[in-house]
Motif scaffolding. Structure first.
Motif, short mmCIF file in Angstrom:
data_model
loop_
_atom_site.label_atom_id
_atom_site.label_comp_id
_atom_site.label_asym_id
_atom_site.label_seq_id
_atom_site.Cartn_x
_atom_site.Cartn_y
_atom_site.Cartn_z
N LEU A 161 0.66 -1.46 -0.21
CA LEU A 161 0.39 0.14 -0.09
C LEU A 161 0.65 0.92 -0.73
CD1 LEU A 161 -2.38 1.30 0.07
CD2 LEU A 161 -2.81 1.11 2.63
N ARG A 162 1.84 0.88 0.83
CA ARG A 162 3.13 2.53 0.66
C ARG A 162 3.42 2.40 -0.63
NH1 ARG A 162 3.86 0.11 5.66
NH2 ARG A 162 2.99 2.21 7.97
N LYS A 163 3.68 1.86 -1.31
CA LYS A 163 4.50 1.29 -2.98
C LYS A 163 3.64 2.40 -3.19
CE LYS A 163 7.18 -2.10 -3.85
NZ LYS A 163 7.28 -3.21 -4.36
N LEU A 164 2.53 1.79 -3.48
CA LEU A 164 1.39 2.03 -4.60
C LEU A 164 0.71 3.64 -4.05
CD1 LEU A 164 -0.88 1.68 -6.40
CD2 LEU A 164 -2.82 1.14 -4.53
N VAL A 165 0.97 4.29 -2.77
CA VAL A 165 0.71 5.06 -2.78
C VAL A 165 1.87 6.49 -3.31
CG1 VAL A 165 0.10 7.17 -0.82
CG2 VAL A 165 -0.85 5.10 -0.55
N GLU A 166 3.43 5.78 -3.09
CA GLU A 166 4.64 6.65 -3.48
C GLU A 166 4.54 6.73 -5.29
OE1 GLU A 166 6.30 8.24 -1.82
OE2 GLU A 166 6.69 7.38 -0.19
N LEU A 167 3.73 5.58 -6.01
CA LEU A 167 3.58 5.38 -6.94
C LEU A 167 2.35 6.69 -7.04
CD1 LEU A 167 4.28 4.35 -10.04
CD2 LEU A 167 2.18 2.97 -9.01
N GLN A 168 1.84 6.77 -6.55
CA GLN A 168 0.29 8.02 -7.31
C GLN A 168 1.48 9.37 -6.76
OE1 GLN A 168 -1.62 7.15 -8.90
NE2 GLN A 168 -1.38 4.90 -8.23
N LEU A 169 2.30 9.80 -5.87
CA LEU A 169 2.81 11.24 -5.82
C LEU A 169 3.73 10.89 -6.87
CD1 LEU A 169 3.73 10.58 -1.49
CD2 LEU A 169 1.59 11.88 -2.72
N ASP A 170 4.20 10.09 -7.68
CA ASP A 170 5.47 10.70 -8.71
C ASP A 170 5.07 10.50 -9.54
OD1 ASP A 170 7.24 10.27 -6.40
OD2 ASP A 170 7.89 8.54 -6.08
N GLY A 171 3.70 9.95 -9.49
CA GLY A 171 3.55 9.48 -11.24
C GLY A 171 1.78 10.97 -11.52
N GLY A 172 2.17 12.15 -10.35
CA GLY A 172 1.42 13.53 -11.23
C GLY A 172 -0.21 13.15 -10.55
N THR A 173 -0.40 11.92 -9.82
CA THR A 173 -1.95 12.39 -9.37
C THR A 173 -2.58 13.76 -8.77
OG1 THR A 173 -1.70 9.77 -9.67
CG2 THR A 173 -3.64 10.92 -8.17
N ASP A 174 -3.61 14.00 -8.68
CA ASP A 174 -4.20 14.88 -8.23
C ASP A 174 -4.53 14.36 -6.73
OD1 ASP A 174 -3.33 17.33 -9.91
OD2 ASP A 174 -5.04 16.01 -11.25
N PHE A 175 -5.51 13.90 -6.73
CA PHE A 175 -5.38 13.46 -5.13
C PHE A 175 -6.05 11.82 -4.78
CE2 PHE A 175 -9.67 14.47 -7.68
CZ PHE A 175 -10.65 13.39 -7.63
N LEU A 176 -5.91 11.64 -3.86
CA LEU A 176 -5.94 10.10 -3.20
C LEU A 176 -7.58 10.05 -2.90
CD1 LEU A 176 -2.68 9.40 -1.58
CD2 LEU A 176 -3.38 9.04 -3.52
N VAL A 177 -8.30 8.31 -3.43
CA VAL A 177 -9.63 7.67 -2.90
C VAL A 177 -9.33 6.88 -2.56
CG1 VAL A 177 -12.08 7.87 -3.38
CG2 VAL A 177 -10.42 9.51 -5.02
N VAL A 178 -9.82 7.11 -0.97
CA VAL A 178 -9.79 5.68 -0.02
C VAL A 178 -10.71 5.14 0.53
CG1 VAL A 178 -8.60 4.89 2.10
CG2 VAL A 178 -7.25 6.83 1.33
N GLN A 179 -10.87 4.12 -0.44
CA GLN A 179 -12.15 1.94 0.74
C GLN A 179 -13.27 2.68 -0.65
OE1 GLN A 179 -12.03 -0.20 2.58
NE2 GLN A 179 -9.97 0.26 1.44
N GLY A 180 -12.98 3.68 -1.72
CA GLY A 180 -14.33 3.12 -2.70
C GLY A 180 -14.24 1.26 -3.32
N THR A 181 -15.35 1.07 -3.40
CA THR A 181 -15.46 0.36 -4.53
C THR A 181 -14.20 -0.88 -4.55
OG1 THR A 181 -17.21 0.73 -5.09
CG2 THR A 181 -17.16 -1.39 -5.69
#
Length: 293
Positions: A28-48
């Motif tokens: 999970l930590r690696k996934l969040v880092e991928l988003q931070l490095d990849g230019g994602t604008d916001f994170l959605v936690v615990q959707g479907t």
């Protein structure tokens, strides 16, 4: 409330599991880092996409705390709190730690199929108890009821309701919302494959499954569209379209988890009743990922 921080690309984070089906917090930590490095604008936690129906309330809190720790206030965090018991949803929203969360994503009530007035009253009720901005979520394929444009526009007048994630698949409905909505109310795509046409119609972004595995390229496509660079956006859209279809061919999030295995972020495990995609589909996804990454 400042809705603009929820424009662009929001990634609906998957939940990684280990071989014993416990949460894989390292992945999970690696996934969040991928988003931070990849230019994602916001994170959605615990959707479907995060397999939220199979997580306990304790596990959901642990996931949220882990994402918030890695994120360290760099991106806004939207937390999924929805259901078909209005009072229960409201109570859960009141319990959300506002030091960790910037907004709430709440799906329209499923299974009991309320009328449009019932949907309106449901959202009005939870909006009145929320200290956080609320993003509506219309996904008739999962809920068995459509939030029609008129209802969305009524709800857009409530100050704490700031956006709609639209996954009805109806561009006509989406255009009706965009044509009549307040300027400070966002229309977000809930269908990865329709994101480009929705942006072209005046949409504000997407809450995406694909961006879990391809945040760089998917984000570049969305940001190009928001800037009006339609030539680049269209090119990237058609590059991504085949793998987008494959990700959903046997249900979500099985396909995108295969792609995240390819990117060495996590293993492919999912909790029942969801199961891994077929070996034939897995091979196709790997083939497309080889061409994209």
């Amino acid at each position: 409330m400042n809705a603009k921080r929820f424009s662009g690309v929001g990634t609906a984070l998957v939940t990684p599991f280990t071989s014993d089906y416990s949460i894989d917090f390292t992945a999970l930590r690696k996934l969040v880092e991928l988003q931070l490095d990849g230019g994602t604008d916001f994170l959605v936690v615990q959707g479907t996409t995060g397999e939220s129906p199979t997580l306990s309330s304790t596990e959901k809190q642990q996931v949220l705390e882990t994402v918030a720790e890695v994120n360290n206030k760099r991106l806004p965090i939207v937390y999924g709190v929805g259901g078909n018991n209005t009072v229960d949803v409201a109570e859960k929203i009141k319990q959300v730690d506002t030091s960790l969360v910037d907004g709430i994503l709440s799906v329209s009530p499923y299974y009991n199929k309320p009328t449009q007035e019932g949907i309106y009253q449901h959202y009005k009720y939870i909006a009145e108890v929320s200290d956080l901005p609320i993003i509506l979520y219309n996904v008739p394929g999962r809920t068995s009821s459509n939030v029609v444009a008129e209802t969305t526009l009524r709800l857009s007048e409530i100050p704490t309701i700031v956006a709609m994630k639209e996954a009805s698949g109806s561009l006509e409905q989406i255009m009706e919302i965009i044509r009549n909505k307040p300027d400070d109310f966002l229309l977000l795509s809930g269908d990865d494959a329709l994101t480009l046409p929705i942006l072209a119609c005046g949409g504000d972004g997407v809450i995406s499954v694909v961006s879990n595995a391809l945040p760089e390229k998917f984000g570049k496509m969305v940001h190009a569209g928001l800037k009006g660079d339609w030539e680049l956006a269209r090119k990237l859209h058609y590059e991504l379209l085949p793998v987008t279809g494959l990700f959903f061919a046997e249900g979500n999030p099985g396909g995108v988890k295969e792609a995240l295995v390819f990117r060495k972020i996590m293993e492919k495990y999912m909790r029942l009743p969801l199961v891994n995609v077929s070996s034939a589909l897995s091979e196709k996804i790997v083939g497309e990922m080889n061409a994209l990454v």
